[in-house]
Design a protein around this motif. Structure first.
Motif, short mmCIF file in Angstrom:
data_model
loop_
_atom_site.label_atom_id
_atom_site.label_comp_id
_atom_site.label_asym_id
_atom_site.label_seq_id
_atom_site.Cartn_x
_atom_site.Cartn_y
_atom_site.Cartn_z
N ARG A 39 0.78 -1.18 -0.02
CA ARG A 39 0.06 0.05 -0.07
C ARG A 39 0.71 1.26 0.09
O ARG A 39 0.27 2.29 -0.18
N GLU A 40 2.25 1.26 0.31
CA GLU A 40 3.02 2.13 0.47
C GLU A 40 3.36 2.75 -0.96
O GLU A 40 3.63 2.11 -1.74
N GLN A 41 3.17 4.32 -1.15
CA GLN A 41 3.78 4.92 -2.21
C GLN A 41 4.89 5.46 -1.98
O GLN A 41 5.64 6.24 -2.73
N ARG A 42 5.50 5.58 -0.66
CA ARG A 42 6.77 6.37 -0.32
C ARG A 42 8.09 5.17 -0.43
O ARG A 42 8.06 4.12 -0.47
N HIS A 43 9.21 5.72 -0.55
CA HIS A 43 10.65 4.98 -0.32
C HIS A 43 10.54 4.50 0.89
O HIS A 43 9.79 5.16 1.94
N ARG A 67 12.89 -6.07 -3.23
CA ARG A 67 12.48 -6.57 -4.87
C ARG A 67 11.26 -5.98 -4.96
O ARG A 67 10.77 -5.40 -6.02
N ALA A 68 10.23 -6.19 -4.04
CA ALA A 68 8.92 -5.69 -4.42
C ALA A 68 8.87 -4.23 -4.70
O ALA A 68 8.14 -3.88 -5.33
N ALA A 69 9.37 -3.53 -3.65
CA ALA A 69 9.44 -2.16 -3.45
C ALA A 69 10.24 -1.74 -5.05
O ALA A 69 9.58 -0.93 -5.71
N GLY A 70 11.29 -2.36 -5.34
CA GLY A 70 11.80 -2.04 -6.49
C GLY A 70 11.07 -1.99 -7.86
O GLY A 70 11.10 -1.42 -8.77
N ARG A 71 10.10 -3.22 -7.77
CA ARG A 71 9.21 -3.27 -8.97
C ARG A 71 8.14 -2.37 -9.18
O ARG A 71 7.65 -2.05 -10.26
N ARG A 72 8.13 -1.63 -7.99
CA ARG A 72 7.01 -0.25 -7.87
C ARG A 72 7.82 0.83 -8.04
O ARG A 72 7.16 2.02 -7.96
N GLY A 73 9.20 0.94 -8.35
CA GLY A 73 9.81 2.18 -8.55
C GLY A 73 10.11 2.72 -7.20
O GLY A 73 10.51 3.98 -7.40
#
Lengths: 113, 138
Positions: A39-43, A67-73
């Motif tokens: 749900r996070e949109q932040r780094h 990895r999951a964060a990286g897939r979402r930029g």
């Protein structure tokens, strides 16, 4: 093992963990953490200041989150590792996968947030 | 060599975590340094979880000791034969690796010596002497 989420500046979230990130701890928070991070949109900054131990499942939890964060930029860094936790990170060369910083300011700088 | 300390790991992740903490504390008491403790903690979790969950072993017997400052870990289980010293190469296509992506590099990167034997009782015995405090992970 538990975690809480708070703002860390305008563009990052600090996820503060408390307890032991051993097999039991990792399994206890795995699903809730993945759902919260999705749900996070932040780094993301993982604050390990109050984590006394990280095992192999804990390492997988951290790398899977990155990895999951990286897939979402989004970028993820960890900070505040106690000496015995830093030894584990050194053993598995975690710094080859994501930034490991001494404190929150350095972690924010490492991910450019 | 310090007096060996023996543990039995069976049950869920919480049971494993308790033995892991006790075994690492025993190694610390016997003179293992922080790097050896970290390496031992990782290997105990990785090897025991794999034996219990992927190897079908009902329990894992763990013996720990310190020899000249190096931690020695001996794992015994009655699961199917599995020799991690022969498993450096990738598993066959479709096969689930019993020790996964972190485990084998971790084992070979932190151990000074690794010996595997399958004895006449049908027990896997994995004997690991970890590298010393000043020896880097490979």
């Amino acid at each position: 093992m538990e975690f809480s989420i708070a703002a860390a500046g305008p563009r990052a979230a600090r996820i503060a963990f408390r307890g032991r990130l051993d097999a039991a701890g990792a399994e206890r928070i795995e699903e809730a953490l993945a759902a919260a991070l999705a749900r996070e949109q932040r780094h993301l900054l993982f604050d390990l200041t109050e984590v006394a131990f990280v095992g192999s499942l804990g390492i997988r939890l951290i790398t899977a989150s990155a990895r999951a964060a990286g897939r979402r930029g989004l970028r993820l860094a960890v900070f505040g590792a106690q000496p015995q936790v830093q030894e584990v990170f050194d053993t598995v060369a975690l710094d080859a996968i994501l930034p490991i910083a001494a404190d929150e300011a350095a972690a924010l700088a490492a991910i450019g947030a | 060599m310090s007096a060996p300390r023996a543990f039995v790991i069976r049950g869920d992740a919480a049971a494993l975590a308790r033995v892991q903490a006790d075994a690492v504390a025993a190694l610390a008491d016997a003179g293992a340094g922080p790097r050896g403790q970290a390496r031992a903690g990782l290997l105990i979790e990785e090897i025991a979880l794999n034996a219990l969950r992927h190897g079908g072993a009902p329990e894992v017997r763990l013996t720990v000791a310190v020899e000249d400052g190096r931690a020695r870990l001996v794992f015994e289980d009655a699961g199917p034969p599995f020799d991690p010293t022969a498993a450096r190469a990738a598993p066959p296509p479709g096969a689930e690796p019993r020790i996964g992506g972190l485990g084998l590099p971790l084992l070979h990167g932190t151990a000074a010596q690794v010996a595997y034997a399958r004895d006449a009782r049908g027990v896997n015995r994995l004997d690991i002497l970890l590298r010393g405090e000043e020896e880097a992970t490979g």
